[in-house]
Write a protein that holds these residues in place. Structure first.
Motif, PDB file in Angstrom:
ATOM      1  N   HIS A  72       0.739  -1.305   0.011  1.00 52.58           N
ATOM      2  CA  HIS A  72       0.002   0.122   0.051  1.00 52.58           C
ATOM      3  C   HIS A  72       0.879   1.253  -0.004  1.00 52.58           C
ATOM      4  N   VAL A  73       1.941   1.496   0.828  1.00 52.80           N
ATOM      5  CA  VAL A  73       2.797   2.329   0.805  1.00 52.80           C
ATOM      6  C   VAL A  73       3.347   2.726  -0.541  1.00 52.80           C
ATOM      7  N   SER A  74       3.942   1.615  -1.011  1.00 56.23           N
ATOM      8  CA  SER A  74       4.338   1.475  -2.430  1.00 56.23           C
ATOM      9  C   SER A  74       3.331   2.315  -3.464  1.00 56.23           C
ATOM     10  N   LYS A  75       2.067   1.773  -3.460  1.00 59.37           N
ATOM     11  CA  LYS A  75       1.237   2.703  -4.214  1.00 59.37           C
ATOM     12  C   LYS A  75       1.179   3.917  -3.842  1.00 59.37           C
ATOM     13  N   VAL A  76       1.005   4.483  -2.686  1.00 60.23           N
ATOM     14  CA  VAL A  76       0.850   5.721  -2.217  1.00 60.23           C
ATOM     15  C   VAL A  76       2.063   6.800  -2.988  1.00 60.23           C
ATOM     16  N   HIS A  77       3.374   6.027  -2.612  1.00 65.04           N
ATOM     17  CA  HIS A  77       4.406   6.454  -3.459  1.00 65.04           C
ATOM     18  C   HIS A  77       4.424   6.800  -4.864  1.00 65.04           C
ATOM     19  N   VAL A  78       3.901   5.864  -5.368  1.00 64.63           N
ATOM     20  CA  VAL A  78       3.636   5.493  -6.829  1.00 64.63           C
ATOM     21  C   VAL A  78       2.820   6.930  -7.320  1.00 64.63           C
ATOM     22  N   MET A  79       1.757   7.193  -6.699  1.00 61.65           N
ATOM     23  CA  MET A  79       0.847   8.125  -6.960  1.00 61.65           C
ATOM     24  C   MET A  79       1.407   9.513  -7.003  1.00 61.65           C
ATOM     25  N   LYS A  80       2.264   9.670  -6.183  1.00 63.08           N
ATOM     26  CA  LYS A  80       2.995  11.060  -6.092  1.00 63.08           C
ATOM     27  C   LYS A  80       3.597  11.598  -7.239  1.00 63.08           C
ATOM     28  N   GLU A  81       3.815  10.938  -8.130  1.00 62.21           N
ATOM     29  CA  GLU A  81       4.394  11.040  -9.621  1.00 62.21           C
ATOM     30  C   GLU A  81       3.084  11.865 -10.279  1.00 62.21           C
ATOM     31  N   GLY A  82       2.036  11.493 -10.065  1.00 63.46           N
ATOM     32  CA  GLY A  82       0.845  12.078 -10.772  1.00 63.46           C
ATOM     33  C   GLY A  82       0.611  13.251 -10.127  1.00 63.46           C
ATOM     34  N   LEU A  83       0.389  13.221  -8.876  1.00 61.92           N
ATOM     35  CA  LEU A  83       0.100  14.396  -8.149  1.00 61.92           C
ATOM     36  C   LEU A  83       0.894  15.528  -8.220  1.00 61.92           C
ATOM     37  N   PHE A  84       2.345  15.422  -8.302  1.00 62.99           N
ATOM     38  CA  PHE A  84       3.362  16.132  -8.606  1.00 62.99           C
ATOM     39  C   PHE A  84       3.142  17.080  -9.865  1.00 62.99           C
ATOM     40  N   GLN A  85       2.428  16.115 -10.983  1.00 62.25           N
ATOM     41  CA  GLN A  85       2.459  17.049 -12.418  1.00 62.25           C
ATOM     42  C   GLN A  85       1.192  17.994 -12.266  1.00 62.25           C
ATOM     43  N   ILE A  86       0.241  17.996 -11.217  1.00 58.23           N
ATOM     44  CA  ILE A  86      -0.776  18.715 -11.380  1.00 58.23           C
ATOM     45  C   ILE A  86      -1.008  19.319 -10.097  1.00 58.23           C
ATOM     46  N   LYS A  87       0.035  19.628  -9.433  1.00 58.00           N
ATOM     47  CA  LYS A  87       0.231  20.146  -7.909  1.00 58.00           C
ATOM     48  C   LYS A  87      -0.421  21.751  -8.079  1.00 58.00           C
ATOM     49  N   THR A  88      -0.213  22.220  -8.970  1.00 52.36           N
ATOM     50  CA  THR A  88      -0.139  23.942  -9.140  1.00 52.36           C
ATOM     51  C   THR A  88      -1.779  24.036  -9.422  1.00 52.36           C
ATOM     52  N   LEU A  89      -2.489  23.117  -9.852  1.00 53.13           N
ATOM     53  CA  LEU A  89      -3.809  23.211 -10.315  1.00 53.13           C
ATOM     54  C   LEU A  89      -4.928  23.090  -9.232  1.00 53.13           C
ATOM     55  N   LEU A  90      -5.704  24.077  -9.312  1.00 55.65           N
ATOM     56  CA  LEU A  90      -6.616  24.349  -7.903  1.00 55.65           C
ATOM     57  C   LEU A  90      -7.668  23.117  -8.052  1.00 55.65           C
ATOM     58  N   VAL A  91      -8.303  22.569  -7.209  1.00 64.60           N
ATOM     59  CA  VAL A  91      -9.419  21.743  -6.986  1.00 64.60           C
ATOM     60  C   VAL A  91     -10.780  22.434  -6.953  1.00 64.60           C
ATOM     61  N   GLU A  92     -11.231  22.488  -7.815  1.00 68.77           N
ATOM     62  CA  GLU A  92     -12.400  23.275  -7.613  1.00 68.77           C
ATOM     63  C   GLU A  92     -13.650  22.339  -7.753  1.00 68.77           C
ATOM     64  N   LYS A  93     -14.743  22.903  -7.105  1.00 71.95           N
ATOM     65  CA  LYS A  93     -15.857  22.064  -6.936  1.00 71.95           C
ATOM     66  C   LYS A  93     -17.302  23.252  -7.235  1.00 71.95           C
ATOM     67  N   ASP A  94     -18.319  22.685  -7.626  1.00 69.58           N
ATOM     68  CA  ASP A  94     -19.516  23.477  -7.667  1.00 69.58           C
ATOM     69  C   ASP A  94     -19.185  24.361  -8.801  1.00 69.58           C
ATOM     70  N   ILE A  95     -18.876  23.646  -9.929  1.00 66.82           N
ATOM     71  CA  ILE A  95     -18.422  24.644 -11.210  1.00 66.82           C
ATOM     72  C   ILE A  95     -19.417  24.304 -12.308  1.00 66.82           C
ATOM     73  N   SER A  96     -19.478  25.280 -13.411  1.00 64.12           N
ATOM     74  CA  SER A  96     -20.089  25.055 -14.528  1.00 64.12           C
ATOM     75  C   SER A  96     -19.609  23.720 -15.220  1.00 64.12           C
ATOM     76  N   TYR A  97     -20.523  23.391 -16.452  1.00 67.90           N
ATOM     77  CA  TYR A  97     -20.087  22.383 -17.199  1.00 67.90           C
ATOM     78  C   TYR A  97     -18.916  22.660 -18.086  1.00 67.90           C
ATOM     79  N   LYS A  98     -18.805  24.098 -18.628  1.00 70.28           N
ATOM     80  CA  LYS A  98     -17.801  24.301 -19.311  1.00 70.28           C
ATOM     81  C   LYS A  98     -16.651  24.640 -18.423  1.00 70.28           C
ATOM     82  N   GLN A  99     -16.542  25.044 -17.439  1.00 67.30           N
ATOM     83  CA  GLN A  99     -15.331  25.097 -16.406  1.00 67.30           C
ATOM     84  C   GLN A  99     -14.798  23.718 -15.906  1.00 67.30           C
TER      85      GLN A  99
END
Length: 383
Positions: free
Chosen positions: A227-254
């Motif tokens: 499990h720890v290995s999987k957590v470590h593996v997914m850090k690679e993907g999170l690193f690529q999108i780390k500057t993006l905002l996590v937005e919710k309750d947004i329109s379809y176009k957004q």
């Protein structure tokens, strides 16, 4: 009459397999009589272990009790399973008798570097909702097994890991783009402006930091290593999108724009050797991120007497021949074969690829059958 399969340990050109350590015996080759004596003792040990381990199998990257699907973490059982697999594999194929005892299973964990495969896979598995689902699967699997170990691991690091894990799960749940249970946000019109002050949007970098802390807290928990290995593996993907905002309750176009940005960044930065990309693929294909383990893999070979037909074989060793155990083994092998088929087709390989799954067990009745279009064979382990 079933034909015998002689497994050959080699990497396939389509799906890569974890590296394994081998050691060379300094002893001279055993004489025929000595070899026969060794096989007799090994077979006796295997029979004894089949009784001890009956109902226990290695599926989905973990040892489980096939009856209640509970994870088995007892150190003695884990050690005995390693011995069982090592001896059974040596009996099935004497050429691997000198394999290190740590090398009991092969883990399919990343793809080849063929460009055509990358183009076919990335466009599908790097979608925003696949990334979210994968992260959630990784965390929920870890939470489940941590719950089983709670009364056995009372260390401060373990308790801190539980707190960090809870924060990770809360982060994902809070960022879900659903306020109405019947409709997801991308199906709604633009949200109504609210007068009250809302909290500022969060960034994926927050979850990345929590994943780093979670890895540090649980890095010494051997029973949670997968499990720890999987957590470590997914850090690679999170690193690529780390500057993006996590937005919710947004329109379809957004929402569409946000999905495109996530997909573009992941597709551009995650190469085929990436285990993060492979984990996303597992979630996309099977709805699960657990590892796929096999004991044998014979590389793609040309069918004898044919120029256009090829065959690839994978195999697994079972502790008993009960129908439930055999079915679990078949399902595990099927996942591996699905991956090979996907890569073969995506790579545009010429010729017809036939896939075979092989299962070995002491006292098994030899037979063959078809499952989801592929051939499977059950073999008896003999001294």
């Amino acid at each position: 009459m079933m034909r015998a399969l002689k497994p050959i340990f080699r990497s396939n050109k389509c799906v890569r397999i974890s590296q394994f350590r081998f050691f060379n015996s300094s002893e001279e080759l055993r004489s025929e009589s000595a070899d026969s004596e060794w096989r007799g003792m090994a077979f006796a040990k295997v029979i004894k272990l089949t009784h001890t381990l009956k109902g226990v199998g290695c599926f989905d990257g973990r040892l489980i009790n096939i009856i209640d699907k509970a994870t088995v973490t007892e150190a003695r059982i884990v050690h005995e399973m390693r011995d069982f697999l090592s001896l059974a594999k040596a009996l099935i194929d004497p050429s691997i008798a000198n394999m290190s005892s740590n090398s009991c299973s092969l883990t399919l964990n990343y793809l080849s570097k063929r460009k055509s495969v990358r183009l076919a896979v990335c466009s599908q598995v790097t979608q925003h909702h696949i990334m979210r689902a994968t992260l959630q699967q990784v965390l929920m699997n870890l939470k489940s097994d941590m719950g089983d170990l709670k009364y056995w691991s009372g260390t401060q690091e373990f308790q801190m890991g539980e707190q960090v894990l809870s924060s990770c799960i809360d982060f994902l749940e809070d960022s879900m783009e659903v306020s109405d249970p019947k409709w997801s946000s991308w199906m709604r019109s633009a949200p109504v402006k609210k007068f009250e002050e809302s909290s500022p949007p969060r960034k994926w970098s927050e979850l990345l930091e929590m994943f780093e802390d979670l890895t540090k807290c649980l890095m010494h928990e051997e029973r949670l290593a997968s499990h720890v290995s999987k957590v470590h593996v997914m850090k690679e993907g999170l690193f690529q999108i780390k500057t993006l905002l996590v937005e919710k309750d947004i329109s379809y176009k957004q929402s569409q724009r946000q999905d495109c940005i996530v997909q573009r960044r992941l597709s551009k930065c995650l190469g085929l050797p990436s285990r993060c990309l492979f984990t996303l693929l597992l979630c996309y294909l099977f709805g699960s991120v657990r590892d796929i383990h096999v004991e044998f893999c014979r590389g793609i070979q040309r069918r004898e007497g044919s120029e256009s037909r090829f065959v690839l074989c994978v195999g697994k060793v079972l502790t008993c021949a009960d129908e439930e155990m055999v079915l679990s083994g078949v399902k595990e092998l099927n996942k591996g074969l699905v991956l090979f088929r996907l890569v073969w087709d995506s790579a545009g390989m010429k010729g017809e690829l036939e896939l075979e799954g092989h299962l070995w067990c002491v006292g098994a009745e030899e037979r063959s059958f078809t499952y989801r279009g592929d051939a499977y064979f059950v073999h008896e382990i003999r001294p």
